[in-house]
Design a protein around this motif. Structure first.
Motif, PDB file in Angstrom:
ATOM      1  N   GLU A  65       0.817  -1.211   0.000  1.00 44.18           N
ATOM      2  CA  GLU A  65       0.000   0.000   0.000  1.00 44.18           C
ATOM      3  C   GLU A  65       0.851   1.263   0.000  1.00 44.18           C
ATOM      4  OE1 GLU A  65      -4.283   0.157   2.017  1.00 44.18           O
ATOM      5  OE2 GLU A  65      -2.678  -0.309   3.412  1.00 44.18           O
ATOM      6  N   VAL A  66       0.312   2.334  -0.593  1.00 42.41           N
ATOM      7  CA  VAL A  66       0.939   3.639  -0.476  1.00 42.41           C
ATOM      8  C   VAL A  66      -0.045   4.503   0.299  1.00 42.41           C
ATOM      9  CG1 VAL A  66       1.899   5.622  -1.674  1.00 42.41           C
ATOM     10  CG2 VAL A  66       2.114   3.342  -2.675  1.00 42.41           C
ATOM     11  N   LEU A  67       0.284   4.741   1.561  1.00 43.48           N
ATOM     12  CA  LEU A  67      -0.632   5.486   2.410  1.00 43.48           C
ATOM     13  C   LEU A  67      -0.196   6.942   2.496  1.00 43.48           C
ATOM     14  CD1 LEU A  67      -3.003   5.037   4.681  1.00 43.48           C
ATOM     15  CD2 LEU A  67      -1.108   5.578   6.188  1.00 43.48           C
ATOM     16  N   GLY A  68      -1.101   7.835   2.169  1.00 40.53           N
ATOM     17  CA  GLY A  68      -0.815   9.260   2.298  1.00 40.53           C
ATOM     18  C   GLY A  68      -1.334   9.751   3.628  1.00 40.53           C
ATOM     19  N   MET A  69      -0.594  10.672   4.268  1.00 43.04           N
ATOM     20  CA  MET A  69      -1.111  11.265   5.503  1.00 43.04           C
ATOM     21  C   MET A  69      -1.264  12.754   5.269  1.00 43.04           C
ATOM     22  SD  MET A  69       0.187   9.481   8.913  1.00 43.04           S
ATOM     23  CE  MET A  69       1.939   9.484   8.753  1.00 43.04           C
ATOM     24  N   ILE A  70      -2.473  13.245   5.471  1.00 43.47           N
ATOM     25  CA  ILE A  70      -2.702  14.679   5.276  1.00 43.47           C
ATOM     26  C   ILE A  70      -3.300  15.291   6.528  1.00 43.47           C
ATOM     27  CG2 ILE A  70      -2.927  14.492   2.764  1.00 43.47           C
ATOM     28  CD1 ILE A  70      -5.926  14.598   3.050  1.00 43.47           C
ATOM     29  N   GLY A  71      -3.306  16.592   6.550  1.00 44.06           N
ATOM     30  CA  GLY A  71      -3.816  17.309   7.709  1.00 44.06           C
ATOM     31  C   GLY A  71      -3.140  18.652   7.786  1.00 44.06           C
ATOM     32  N   ARG A  72      -3.710  19.529   8.558  1.00 44.27           N
ATOM     33  CA  ARG A  72      -3.145  20.863   8.664  1.00 44.27           C
ATOM     34  C   ARG A  72      -1.814  20.865   9.401  1.00 44.27           C
ATOM     35  NH1 ARG A  72      -8.660  23.950   9.859  1.00 44.27           N
ATOM     36  NH2 ARG A  72      -9.345  21.800   9.815  1.00 44.27           N
ATOM     37  N   ASN A  73      -1.114  21.987   9.369  1.00 42.89           N
ATOM     38  CA  ASN A  73       0.106  22.131  10.164  1.00 42.89           C
ATOM     39  C   ASN A  73      -0.230  21.852  11.623  1.00 42.89           C
ATOM     40  OD1 ASN A  73       1.741  22.828   8.049  1.00 42.89           O
ATOM     41  ND2 ASN A  73       1.395  25.027   8.311  1.00 42.89           N
ATOM     42  N   GLY A  74       0.603  21.031  12.254  1.00 39.53           N
ATOM     43  CA  GLY A  74       0.380  20.767  13.661  1.00 39.53           C
ATOM     44  C   GLY A  74      -0.671  19.702  13.934  1.00 39.53           C
ATOM     45  N   ALA A  75      -1.137  19.021  12.866  1.00 45.03           N
ATOM     46  CA  ALA A  75      -2.137  17.975  13.073  1.00 45.03           C
ATOM     47  C   ALA A  75      -1.501  16.698  13.616  1.00 45.03           C
ATOM     48  CB  ALA A  75      -2.879  17.689  11.774  1.00 45.03           C
ATOM     49  N   GLY A  76      -0.185  16.601  13.529  1.00 46.45           N
ATOM     50  CA  GLY A  76       0.508  15.436  14.073  1.00 46.45           C
ATOM     51  C   GLY A  76       1.050  14.472  13.032  1.00 46.45           C
ATOM     52  N   LYS A  77       0.928  14.817  11.750  1.00 41.57           N
ATOM     53  CA  LYS A  77       1.402  13.927  10.680  1.00 41.57           C
ATOM     54  C   LYS A  77       2.886  13.623  10.822  1.00 41.57           C
ATOM     55  CE  LYS A  77       0.827  17.072   7.530  1.00 41.57           C
ATOM     56  NZ  LYS A  77       0.436  18.304   8.145  1.00 41.57           N
ATOM     57  N   SER A  78       3.675  14.683  10.928  1.00 41.66           N
ATOM     58  CA  SER A  78       5.125  14.486  10.980  1.00 41.66           C
ATOM     59  C   SER A  78       5.546  13.787  12.258  1.00 41.66           C
ATOM     60  CB  SER A  78       5.845  15.824  10.854  1.00 41.66           C
ATOM     61  OG  SER A  78       5.556  16.373   9.594  1.00 41.66           O
ATOM     62  N   HIS A 217       1.665  18.097   2.000  1.00 48.71           N
ATOM     63  CA  HIS A 217       0.611  19.107   1.866  1.00 48.71           C
ATOM     64  C   HIS A 217       0.188  19.221   0.414  1.00 48.71           C
ATOM     65  CE1 HIS A 217       2.009  20.874   5.788  1.00 48.71           C
ATOM     66  NE2 HIS A 217       0.722  20.747   5.943  1.00 48.71           N
ATOM     67  N   ASN A 218       0.931  18.535  -0.436  1.00 46.00           N
ATOM     68  CA  ASN A 218       0.692  18.655  -1.868  1.00 46.00           C
ATOM     69  C   ASN A 218      -0.366  17.639  -2.295  1.00 46.00           C
ATOM     70  OD1 ASN A 218       0.792  18.520  -4.641  1.00 46.00           O
ATOM     71  ND2 ASN A 218       3.020  18.652  -4.737  1.00 46.00           N
ATOM     72  N   MET A 219      -1.604  18.138  -2.451  1.00 41.35           N
ATOM     73  CA  MET A 219      -2.725  17.235  -2.711  1.00 41.35           C
ATOM     74  C   MET A 219      -2.601  16.535  -4.066  1.00 41.35           C
ATOM     75  SD  MET A 219      -4.395  17.141  -0.051  1.00 41.35           S
ATOM     76  CE  MET A 219      -3.543  17.878   1.318  1.00 41.35           C
ATOM     77  N   THR A 220      -1.972  17.211  -5.022  1.00 39.84           N
ATOM     78  CA  THR A 220      -1.787  16.592  -6.337  1.00 39.84           C
ATOM     79  C   THR A 220      -0.892  15.360  -6.201  1.00 39.84           C
ATOM     80  OG1 THR A 220      -1.571  18.883  -6.987  1.00 39.84           O
ATOM     81  CG2 THR A 220      -1.413  17.258  -8.731  1.00 39.84           C
ATOM     82  N   ALA A 221       0.200  15.534  -5.456  1.00 43.99           N
ATOM     83  CA  ALA A 221       1.120  14.422  -5.266  1.00 43.99           C
ATOM     84  C   ALA A 221       0.436  13.296  -4.504  1.00 43.99           C
ATOM     85  CB  ALA A 221       2.369  14.888  -4.521  1.00 43.99           C
ATOM     86  N   ILE A 222      -0.306  13.642  -3.457  1.00 46.50           N
ATOM     87  CA  ILE A 222      -1.008  12.642  -2.660  1.00 46.50           C
ATOM     88  C   ILE A 222      -1.982  11.871  -3.548  1.00 46.50           C
ATOM     89  CG2 ILE A 222      -2.808  12.379  -0.886  1.00 46.50           C
ATOM     90  CD1 ILE A 222      -0.397  12.882   0.628  1.00 46.50           C
ATOM     91  N   ASP A 223      -2.726  12.617  -4.360  1.00 47.68           N
ATOM     92  CA  ASP A 223      -3.738  11.995  -5.195  1.00 47.68           C
ATOM     93  C   ASP A 223      -3.111  11.038  -6.209  1.00 47.68           C
ATOM     94  OD1 ASP A 223      -6.336  11.552  -6.020  1.00 47.68           O
ATOM     95  OD2 ASP A 223      -6.146  13.016  -7.643  1.00 47.68           O
ATOM     96  N   SER A 224      -1.980  11.444  -6.787  1.00 46.27           N
ATOM     97  CA  SER A 224      -1.407  10.601  -7.833  1.00 46.27           C
ATOM     98  C   SER A 224      -0.576   9.446  -7.280  1.00 46.27           C
ATOM     99  CB  SER A 224      -0.572  11.446  -8.798  1.00 46.27           C
ATOM    100  OG  SER A 224       0.553  11.948  -8.138  1.00 46.27           O
ATOM    101  N   LEU A 225      -0.070   9.575  -6.059  1.00 46.71           N
ATOM    102  CA  LEU A 225       0.822   8.530  -5.536  1.00 46.71           C
ATOM    103  C   LEU A 225       0.114   7.494  -4.666  1.00 46.71           C
ATOM    104  CD1 LEU A 225       3.969  10.554  -4.366  1.00 46.71           C
ATOM    105  CD2 LEU A 225       3.884   8.947  -6.259  1.00 46.71           C
ATOM    106  N   CYS A 226      -0.909   7.930  -3.929  1.00 43.97           N
ATOM    107  CA  CYS A 226      -1.379   7.085  -2.832  1.00 43.97           C
ATOM    108  C   CYS A 226      -2.548   6.192  -3.209  1.00 43.97           C
ATOM    109  CB  CYS A 226      -1.781   7.955  -1.649  1.00 43.97           C
ATOM    110  SG  CYS A 226      -0.410   8.941  -1.075  1.00 43.97           S
ATOM    111  N   SER A 227      -2.591   5.028  -2.563  1.00 44.37           N
ATOM    112  CA  SER A 227      -3.730   4.152  -2.753  1.00 44.37           C
ATOM    113  C   SER A 227      -4.750   4.345  -1.630  1.00 44.37           C
ATOM    114  CB  SER A 227      -3.271   2.700  -2.800  1.00 44.37           C
ATOM    115  OG  SER A 227      -2.529   2.389  -1.644  1.00 44.37           O
ATOM    116  N   ARG A 228      -4.296   4.939  -0.535  1.00 46.39           N
ATOM    117  CA  ARG A 228      -5.186   5.182   0.595  1.00 46.39           C
ATOM    118  C   ARG A 228      -4.682   6.426   1.314  1.00 46.39           C
ATOM    119  NH1 ARG A 228      -6.904   1.722   5.383  1.00 46.39           N
ATOM    120  NH2 ARG A 228      -4.706   1.203   5.582  1.00 46.39           N
ATOM    121  N   VAL A 229      -5.582   7.156   1.926  1.00 48.17           N
ATOM    122  CA  VAL A 229      -5.176   8.391   2.584  1.00 48.17           C
ATOM    123  C   VAL A 229      -5.747   8.436   3.998  1.00 48.17           C
ATOM    124  CG1 VAL A 229      -5.397  10.913   2.552  1.00 48.17           C
ATOM    125  CG2 VAL A 229      -4.917   9.706   0.435  1.00 48.17           C
ATOM    126  N   ALA A 230      -4.920   8.887   4.949  1.00 48.41           N
ATOM    127  CA  ALA A 230      -5.376   9.063   6.323  1.00 48.41           C
ATOM    128  C   ALA A 230      -5.386  10.552   6.636  1.00 48.41           C
ATOM    129  CB  ALA A 230      -4.437   8.342   7.284  1.00 48.41           C
TER     130      ALA A 230
END
Lengths: 418, 274
Positions: A65-78, A217-230
């Protein structure tokens, strides 16, 4: 066939203590605090302010799987990625990972400017987790991909920043682990290089059997790379699912709905005489909106407070807008239009009117800064984000719908004969 | 499954994952190699400097302490007397100071990649072994020049004594490294602290100056013991004192384990602080 889980995250929480006033805690402070500690708990309280960067996050990732993690700054992704990479320990919970892990939290980690390009390939490769034999085997490919050629035996300190980034990415791109953790590394270099690295990332991610966790934070990259997003929000995992669905949930969720987020933003500088506490957008009729359209008349509303409760003199308010990839687009201060605020009430709103919003469809980030007199009062990086939808910028009846660049410019065409 | 990683809040300090350290040996090699390489690239004189430095200090110390202050040297020619002292002291103090600073100097890597944290202090101390080579060559030259007749034992013990320096420097260094990372003013105090330690060590003066307490000092100061064993062994001034040496070895190992324990205890929280 159902693939098995290679990463399982179970109940992960992370607590940080924030020491707001002192970045460098010194032995001297420690010693001078001792008398206070003996009598009261006051000192301890001041320094020991805690906050939860992650709260009970659980999910599983299957092999391949390629899991993308998104969220605002400070959401805890990193933070979550750093825990998965074993750089920081969790406060609670367990993560089990089956397989060889490599992490790319930045490119060029451990590059030493005294060493040559050749030496840095080996050092950086080893730091990223490659074996010596593996680096030797891939050495030619790395050099070729980086295109630094004859500068290979020159100290890296004499490289241009472009060469530096190309070499660093070349090493990272030749990592070959079973599980790869990536944080925002695409947002470097010029546009051509970003495209090249995005293509490379795509080929890495699509490689059979490789599991990737990707924070961006790059939604285009997330959309094209990931099979699932959190999607993470304030340390909580709020949704996991198909990229399109989660991304649109994330984007439409940009409502300044519940609480003013800026008020809690810790990433701020300045003496605090004036604080920006909230931001929202109103349309031309003064109605609060979740998004705006290109070419709309709209108002950016910045709610502020003076913590002292006193009005302030000589206030200059400004904000800047950048793309989701952190490319700065424009900067706007009250002083630009000679509209500094001579006498600023203790609380209120700064309102900026766009006669015609020049932004194309996309997601944008906003920084705010307030200067009182000569000194910075408040500077918030990543104060807010907002969304722009396609709109009829030129009043031609239909939206242009260009996605070439983030800006529209006003103007007219004509043809002049020779 | 061999490659299973379990990430949990707290690890037990002495529960060391040896296979993981073995797996990271290439990184370990490159970190040490980097430290050596960068050090010699940064100094103008480069390799020449490590040959000159002990020689210059030997000459200066001989003039000041041997000729002017006339410090006793147990009838050993003062130049070689002080050179032996400096050999152990410099190795110990540079290893100690590198180990103590290893978390700060590797901060950018520690914040971005995982590797067994213990490698930071160990690789930065090992880099100092290279400095020893020219110093040992000079030592041999001096021994020949002063017609010293070292006992076989004293020569055989030399590697062991150097290892003892390394182990004890690492022990203290691993203890200080997390403190250094937390309190940012420690790095300014540290060189001063190391300098004070030098005066507590018989580098420029003989162990015999301590009189009756000499034995106790040698037990708890491995550098003092190493200097004493080498001086007396090379020139046959005093017989080998095995019990003191035994205690000194145990003490060094104790320091090492204490340092390791403290380092492991704190290693999880470094990155939150750095």
């Amino acid at each position: 066939m159902r693939q098995k889980n290679v990463i399982s995250v179970a109940g992960i929480s992370k607590q940080f203590s924030i020491s707001s006033d002192d970045q460098y805690y010194t032995l001297r402070d420690f010693i001078s605090d001792i008398p206070g500690k003996l009598f009261t708990n006051a000192v301890r309280k001041k320094r020991g302010e805690k906050f939860w960067a992650l709260k009970d996050v659980s999910f599983n990732i299957k092999k391949g799987e390629v899991l993308g993690m998104i969220g605002r700054n400070g959401a805890g992704k990193s933070t979550l990625l750093k825990i998965m990479a074993r750089i920081v320990p969790p406060t609670e919970g367990t993560i089990t990972i089956d397989g060889r892990v490599a992490s790319m939290l930045e490119i060029g980690t451990g590059f030493n400017s005294e060493l040559t390009g050749r030496e840095n390939i080996f050092l950086n490769g080893a730091i990223l987790g490659m074996k010596r034999a593996e680096i030797k085997r891939k050495f030619k490919d790395i050099v070729e991909f980086s295109g630094i050629g004859k500068f290979l035996d020159m100290p890296v300190k004499r490289y241009s920043s472009g060469m530096h980034v190309r070499l660093a990415f070349a090493v990272a791109a030749h990592l070959d682990p079973e599980i790869l953790l990536i944080d925002e590394v695409l947002a470097v270099g010029d546009m051509a290089f970003q495209r090249k690295s995005l293509r490379k990332m795509q080929s890495i991610a699509r490689d059979e059997g490789r599991t990737v966790v990707f924070v961006s934070h790059n939604m285009t990259a997330i959309d094209s790379l990931c099979s699932r997003v959190a999607l993470l929000e304030e340390g909580n995992l709020v949704a996991v699912g198909k990229p399109r669905e989660i991304i649109s949930e994330y984007i439409t969720d940009f409502v300044p709905d519940d609480t003013p987020k800026i008020r809690e933003n810790k990433v701020r500088a300045g003496n605090g005489k004036v604080r920006i506490v909230d931001f929202w957008i109103e349309n031309g009729r003064g109605k609060r909106e979740n998004f705006v359209r290109s070419g709309d008349v709209c108002f950016f509303i910045f709610k502020y407070e003076c913590p002292s409760g006193e009005s302030q003199r000589d206030v200059d308010m400004g904000f800047s807008v950048s793309t989701a990839m952190e490319q700065p687009l424009f900067l706007q201060y009250t002083s630009f239009t000679k509209q500094e605020v001579d006498n600023c009430p203790a609380s209120g709103k700064f309102v900026f009117k766009f006669a015609k919003l020049p932004l194309a469809k996309g997601q944008y980030n906003l920084n705010t800064r307030v200067v009182v007199g000569e000194s910075e009062a408040d500077y918030v990086v990543g104060a807010a984000s907002f969304n722009v939808e396609d709109g009829d910028f030129y009043g031609a009846g239909i939206p242009v719908g260009q996605n070439h660049s983030p800006m529209y410019v006003d103007g007219d065409w004509e043809v002049r004969s020779d | 499954m061999t490659d299973r990683i379990v990430i949990k809040p707290q690890t037990r300090p002495l529960d060391i994952n040896w296979s993981e350290i073995w797996e990271s040996r290439d990184l370990f090699y490159y970190l040490t190699w980097r430290d050596i390489k960068v050090r010699y690239k940064q100094t103008i004189l480069g390799v020449l400097w490590i040959v000159l430095q002990p020689l210059v200090s030997m000459v200066v110390f001989t003039i000041i302490f041997g000729n002017f202050a006339k410090i006793s040297s147990d009838n050993i020619p003062y130049p070689i007397f002080v050179f032996i002292g400096l050999l152990f002291w410099n190795f110990f103090s540079s290893a100690l100071s590198s180990a103590s600073n290893s978390l700060i100097s590797n901060e950018n890597i520690l914040k971005k990649v995982y590797f067994p944290r213990i490698m930071a202090p160990i690789s930065s101390t090992l880099a100092h072994i290279v400095d020893l080579i020219p110093t040992l060559v000079i030592l041999v030259g001096l021994l020949v020049y002063y017609r010293a007749v070292p006992t076989i034992l004293s020569l055989a013990l030399l590697p062991l004594l150097l290892l003892m320096m390394l182990v004890s420097a690492l022990g203290v260094g691993m203890f200080l490294a997390p403190i250094n990372a937390k309190f940012r003013d420690v790095r300014y105090i540290l060189p001063f602290f190391i300098q004070l330690l030098m005066f507590a060590t018989p580098v420029i003066y003989p162990t015999s100056m301590f009189g009756g307490t000499s034995q106790w000092i040698r037990m708890i100061n491995p550098v003092a013991e190493a200097i004493e064993i080498s001086r007396s062994g090379f020139f046959g001034t005093r017989p080998m004192d095995w019990p003191t040496f035994g205690v000194s070895i145990i003490f060094s190992l104790g320091v090492f384990v204490t340092g390791l324990y403290y380092f492991r205890l704190k290693e999880n929280s470094f990155v939150d602080i750095l």
